[in-house]
Scaffold this motif. Sequence first.
Motif, short mmCIF file in Angstrom:
data_model
loop_
_atom_site.label_atom_id
_atom_site.label_comp_id
_atom_site.label_asym_id
_atom_site.label_seq_id
_atom_site.Cartn_x
_atom_site.Cartn_y
_atom_site.Cartn_z
N SER B 10 -4.47 5.08 -4.83
CA SER B 10 -5.61 5.07 -3.92
C SER B 10 -5.23 5.88 -2.68
CB SER B 10 -5.98 3.62 -3.60
OG SER B 10 -7.06 3.55 -2.71
N ALA B 12 -3.36 5.43 0.08
CA ALA B 12 -1.97 5.54 0.51
C ALA B 12 -1.14 6.27 -0.54
CB ALA B 12 -1.39 4.14 0.78
N ASP B 34 -3.56 1.21 -11.57
CA ASP B 34 -4.14 0.34 -12.61
C ASP B 34 -5.65 0.47 -12.72
OD1 ASP B 34 -4.87 -1.07 -10.38
OD2 ASP B 34 -4.18 -3.01 -11.11
N GLU B 35 -6.30 1.13 -11.75
CA GLU B 35 -7.73 1.40 -11.96
C GLU B 35 -7.86 2.65 -12.83
OE1 GLU B 35 -10.51 0.63 -8.60
OE2 GLU B 35 -8.66 0.66 -7.44
N ARG B 42 -12.65 3.81 -0.22
CA ARG B 42 -13.25 2.47 -0.21
C ARG B 42 -14.26 2.19 0.91
NH1 ARG B 42 -10.34 -0.19 -4.19
NH2 ARG B 42 -8.39 0.92 -4.40
N LYS B 47 -20.87 0.20 2.56
CA LYS B 47 -21.85 0.85 3.44
C LYS B 47 -22.73 1.79 2.61
CE LYS B 47 -18.12 0.79 6.89
NZ LYS B 47 -16.88 0.77 6.09
N ALA B 78 1.79 -1.23 -13.07
CA ALA B 78 3.24 -1.40 -12.98
C ALA B 78 3.51 -2.89 -13.04
CB ALA B 78 3.75 -0.82 -11.67
N THR B 105 0.60 -0.24 -3.56
CA THR B 105 -0.29 -1.02 -4.43
C THR B 105 -1.38 -1.78 -3.67
OG1 THR B 105 1.56 -2.58 -4.60
CG2 THR B 105 1.11 -1.21 -6.50
N GLY B 106 -1.46 -1.57 -2.36
CA GLY B 106 -2.63 -2.07 -1.63
C GLY B 106 -2.79 -3.58 -1.65
N ARG B 125 -13.91 -5.01 -3.45
CA ARG B 125 -12.70 -4.26 -3.15
C ARG B 125 -12.69 -2.93 -3.90
NH1 ARG B 125 -8.54 -4.28 0.66
NH2 ARG B 125 -7.25 -2.56 -0.05
N ILE B 151 -15.54 -6.83 6.19
CA ILE B 151 -16.20 -6.55 4.92
C ILE B 151 -17.47 -7.40 4.80
CG2 ILE B 151 -15.98 -6.60 2.40
CD1 ILE B 151 -14.02 -4.65 3.35
N GLY B 279 0.67 1.77 3.23
CA GLY B 279 -0.69 1.27 3.04
C GLY B 279 -0.82 -0.24 3.19
N ASP B 280 -1.88 -0.77 2.62
CA ASP B 280 -2.23 -2.18 2.82
C ASP B 280 -1.18 -3.16 2.32
OD1 ASP B 280 -4.59 -1.19 3.82
OD2 ASP B 280 -5.90 -2.41 2.56
N HIS B 297 -5.95 -1.04 7.29
CA HIS B 297 -6.98 -0.10 7.71
C HIS B 297 -6.72 1.27 7.12
CE1 HIS B 297 -8.04 -3.18 10.38
NE2 HIS B 297 -7.10 -2.97 11.26
N TRP B 298 -7.81 1.98 6.98
CA TRP B 298 -7.82 3.30 6.36
C TRP B 298 -6.83 4.27 7.00
CZ3 TRP B 298 -8.58 8.45 6.57
CH2 TRP B 298 -9.11 9.07 5.44
N TRP B 329 -12.36 1.54 12.07
CA TRP B 329 -13.78 1.60 12.44
C TRP B 329 -14.56 0.70 11.51
CZ3 TRP B 329 -11.48 5.06 9.21
CH2 TRP B 329 -12.06 5.22 7.95
C1 LIG Z 1 -15.24 -2.38 0.93
C2 LIG Z 1 -14.20 -1.88 1.88
C3 LIG Z 1 -14.59 -1.28 3.08
C4 LIG Z 1 -13.64 -0.82 3.98
N1 LIG Z 1 -14.06 -0.24 5.14
C5 LIG Z 1 -13.15 0.19 6.04
C6 LIG Z 1 -13.57 0.76 7.28
O1 LIG Z 1 -14.77 0.90 7.56
N2 LIG Z 1 -12.61 1.18 8.14
C7 LIG Z 1 -11.28 1.05 7.88
O2 LIG Z 1 -10.45 1.44 8.73
N3 LIG Z 1 -10.85 0.52 6.72
C8 LIG Z 1 -11.75 0.07 5.79
N4 LIG Z 1 -11.33 -0.48 4.61
C9 LIG Z 1 -9.87 -0.60 4.36
C10 LIG Z 1 -9.30 0.61 3.63
O3 LIG Z 1 -10.13 0.98 2.57
C11 LIG Z 1 -7.91 0.26 3.14
O4 LIG Z 1 -7.10 0.07 4.27
C12 LIG Z 1 -7.30 1.34 2.25
O5 LIG Z 1 -8.04 1.46 1.06
C13 LIG Z 1 -5.86 1.01 1.91
O6 LIG Z 1 -5.36 1.94 1.00
P1 LIG Z 1 -4.16 1.59 0.03
O7 LIG Z 1 -3.98 2.82 -0.81
O8 LIG Z 1 -3.03 1.06 0.80
O9 LIG Z 1 -4.64 0.36 -0.85
P2 LIG Z 1 -5.82 0.23 -1.90
O10 LIG Z 1 -6.94 1.11 -1.50
O11 LIG Z 1 -6.04 -1.22 -2.07
O12 LIG Z 1 -5.22 0.82 -3.25
C14 LIG Z 1 -4.19 0.26 -3.98
C15 LIG Z 1 -4.31 0.71 -5.41
O13 LIG Z 1 -3.18 0.23 -6.13
C16 LIG Z 1 -3.61 -0.30 -7.36
N5 LIG Z 1 -2.61 -1.28 -7.83
C17 LIG Z 1 -2.42 -2.55 -7.39
N6 LIG Z 1 -1.40 -3.13 -8.07
C18 LIG Z 1 -0.96 -2.21 -8.95
C19 LIG Z 1 0.09 -2.19 -9.93
N7 LIG Z 1 0.88 -3.25 -10.12
N8 LIG Z 1 0.27 -1.07 -10.67
C20 LIG Z 1 -0.52 0.03 -10.47
N9 LIG Z 1 -1.50 0.07 -9.56
C21 LIG Z 1 -1.72 -1.02 -8.80
C22 LIG Z 1 -4.95 -0.91 -7.03
O14 LIG Z 1 -5.72 -1.09 -8.20
C23 LIG Z 1 -5.53 0.13 -6.10
O15 LIG Z 1 -6.23 1.13 -6.78
C24 LIG Z 1 -12.26 -0.95 3.69
C25 LIG Z 1 -11.86 -1.57 2.50
C26 LIG Z 1 -12.81 -2.03 1.60
C27 LIG Z 1 -12.37 -2.71 0.33
#
Ligand SMILES: Cc1cc2nc3c(=O)[nH]c(=O)nc-3n(C[C@H](O)[C@H](O)[C@H](O)COP(=O)(O)OP(=O)(O)OC[C@H]3O[C@@H](n4cnc5c(N)ncnc54)[C@H](O)[C@@H]3O)c2cc1C
Lengths: 120, 395
Positions: B10, B12, B34-35, B42, B47, B78, B105-106, B125, B151, B279-280, B297-298, B329
């Motif tokens: 995703s 990060a 895994d998606e 996201r 929105k 994983a 992995t968020g 999510r 959210i 990331g998250d 956060h994004w 935001w």
């Molecule tokens: C509906 C929604 C609205 C949002 N709106 C805002 C906003 O307005 N402003 C803002 O600042 N932030 C917002 N956010 C937060 C922002 O989207 C997240 O901070 C950001 O997506 C984090 O990115 P990431 O890559 O760390 O994690 P994620 O986006 O959660 O991605 C992690 C990925 O890893 C995958 N994964 C998990 N476990 C495994 C595994 N074991 N093996 C392989 N893959 C795996 C997941 O399926 C996922 O695809 C929002 C989030 C959501 C859900």
Amino acid sequence: MKIPVCRLADLPRGEAFRLDIDPPVSVFHTDDGEIFAIDDTCTHQDASLADGWLEGCEVECPLHASKFDLRTGAVDAPPAKRPVRTHEVVVEDGVIHVRVSTDAPNLPPCLAARLTGGSA
Amino acid sequence: MRAVAVVGASLAGLSAARSLRKQGYDGRLVVIGDERHRPYDRPPLSKEFLAGTLDEADLALEADDEELGAEWLLGTRAAGLDRGERVVRLADGRKVRVDGLVIATGAAARRLPGAEGLAGVHVLRTLDDARALRDELARGGRLVVIGGGFIGAEVASTAHALGLDVTVVEAAPTPLAGPLGAAMGGIVSALHTDHGVRLLCGVGVKGLSGGEHIRRGARGSVDAVLLEDGRSIPADIVVVGVGARPCVEWLEGSGVELDNGVKCGADGRTSLAGVVAVGDCANWYDPRAGAHRRVEHWTGARERPDAAVATLLAGGAVEPGAPRPPYFWSDQYGVKIQFAGHAAGADSVAVEEGAVDDRNVLAVYRRAGEPVAVLGMNQPRLFTRWRKRLAAATS
Ligand SMILES: Cc1cc2nc3c(=O)[nH]c(=O)nc-3n(C[C@H](O)[C@H](O)[C@H](O)COP(=O)(O)OP(=O)(O)OC[C@H]3O[C@@H](n4cnc5c(N)ncnc54)[C@H](O)[C@@H]3O)c2cc1C
Ligand code: FES
């Protein structure tokens, strides 16, 4: 078309001036004293780049932090994916002018739809 | 370093893959997610995508012509990390040998116990979650949102604009008091009542009711949300917005230290050499806060991979630059909400510009007179200036 923007003396370094034409154009005066003009509207969503964070030759969008290069209009990373148009700047008799590009602007989907009478 | 895996495809993970190439890494690069989908954005899920003004193609995070030279293993989870052999084990039995690993992995949406199998109950999510919720909202009706966080509030706002009858239930006395403090949390969450969305605070949810009319072959549907004070709120659709938990179970026993996500330093390094987290899912040390913070956060997920990748490629031999204050935001009821910094450390907050009644506010949080955080409602220009000042003041 060459449009007068503002007096050079009225645009301090580090500041931006938005010209309310359609679509709006913004003129940036960098900390190094250079002047650039680009489309004011971010290509991602409806944000004014004149409200953004100016650093060197880049402006960071005030909403989601994509950065645009003032010299080329290029964008560094998502969420914005397309560049902004750049425009020629001419300073004459202490007044900043821009010569607006004849290329099509890269407006964000929400605005582009509105302009073409779409439903968004 | 000849092989690097990024787990999590995703924001990060993609940002880390980009940083790797930008910083000159030219070895094997495997991205595991895994998606089934290519990386997508996201924030629009609650929105514009939910409202139907953006479609799936608009959510793509990659540019059309982008070529990272990576092997994408999508639709594959994983399942473990074997530190001795330096192998990432996949749920389907495959193994990926790596010299370096980026954990991205968020987080996953928390669910409500007891809601399994009830139709009409949603979390938000993923893209698949958003598609299902969008289809259901299109039928209209009464929506109850459990949780008044960002959210939940965004879903309430979008659904209200779509014409649904919306109620938000929040267990805390004031929504958003955690990230914004009670005073500003109250002002932002007043947007609900401004628009005729019911906001019930200080009351927990006991459970959901529904399912009495189960027809053969059809699941029962939710019909009400039961509150701890005995009230029952009728509902055709329920969205559970009660936060997210970091997806780190797959690292248990791997030697990567876990504590509210992956515990890592200010540069993303984890307790294992050659492994960084972003990331998250990452609980970074924040030198400004003097504590570990898991920031969901994004902008952090987009920016911090640069530092973590630098650490990974340098074998941990680089000094991390001070990260910018966390920034996020939100968009609710047509109001652009922006926040930067940490509200928790503040001893005062004052509205410096705009008027609370107009929901047009620039508020500065201070500790011992020094600004530590800033909130904007429809104030992007001033907000950006303050955000810049905050970064300069505390770097
Ligand atoms: C509906 C929604 C609205 C949002 N709106 C805002 C906003 O307005 N402003 C803002 O600042 N932030 C917002 N956010 C937060 C922002 O989207 C997240 O901070 C950001 O997506 C984090 O990115 P990431 O890559 O760390 O994690 P994620 O986006 O959660 O991605 C992690 C990925 O890893 C995958 N994964 C998990 N476990 C495994 C595994 N074991 N093996 C392989 N893959 C795996 C997941 O399926 C996922 O695809 C929002 C989030 C959501 C859900
Ligand atoms: S509006 Fe500019 S990056 Fe989103």
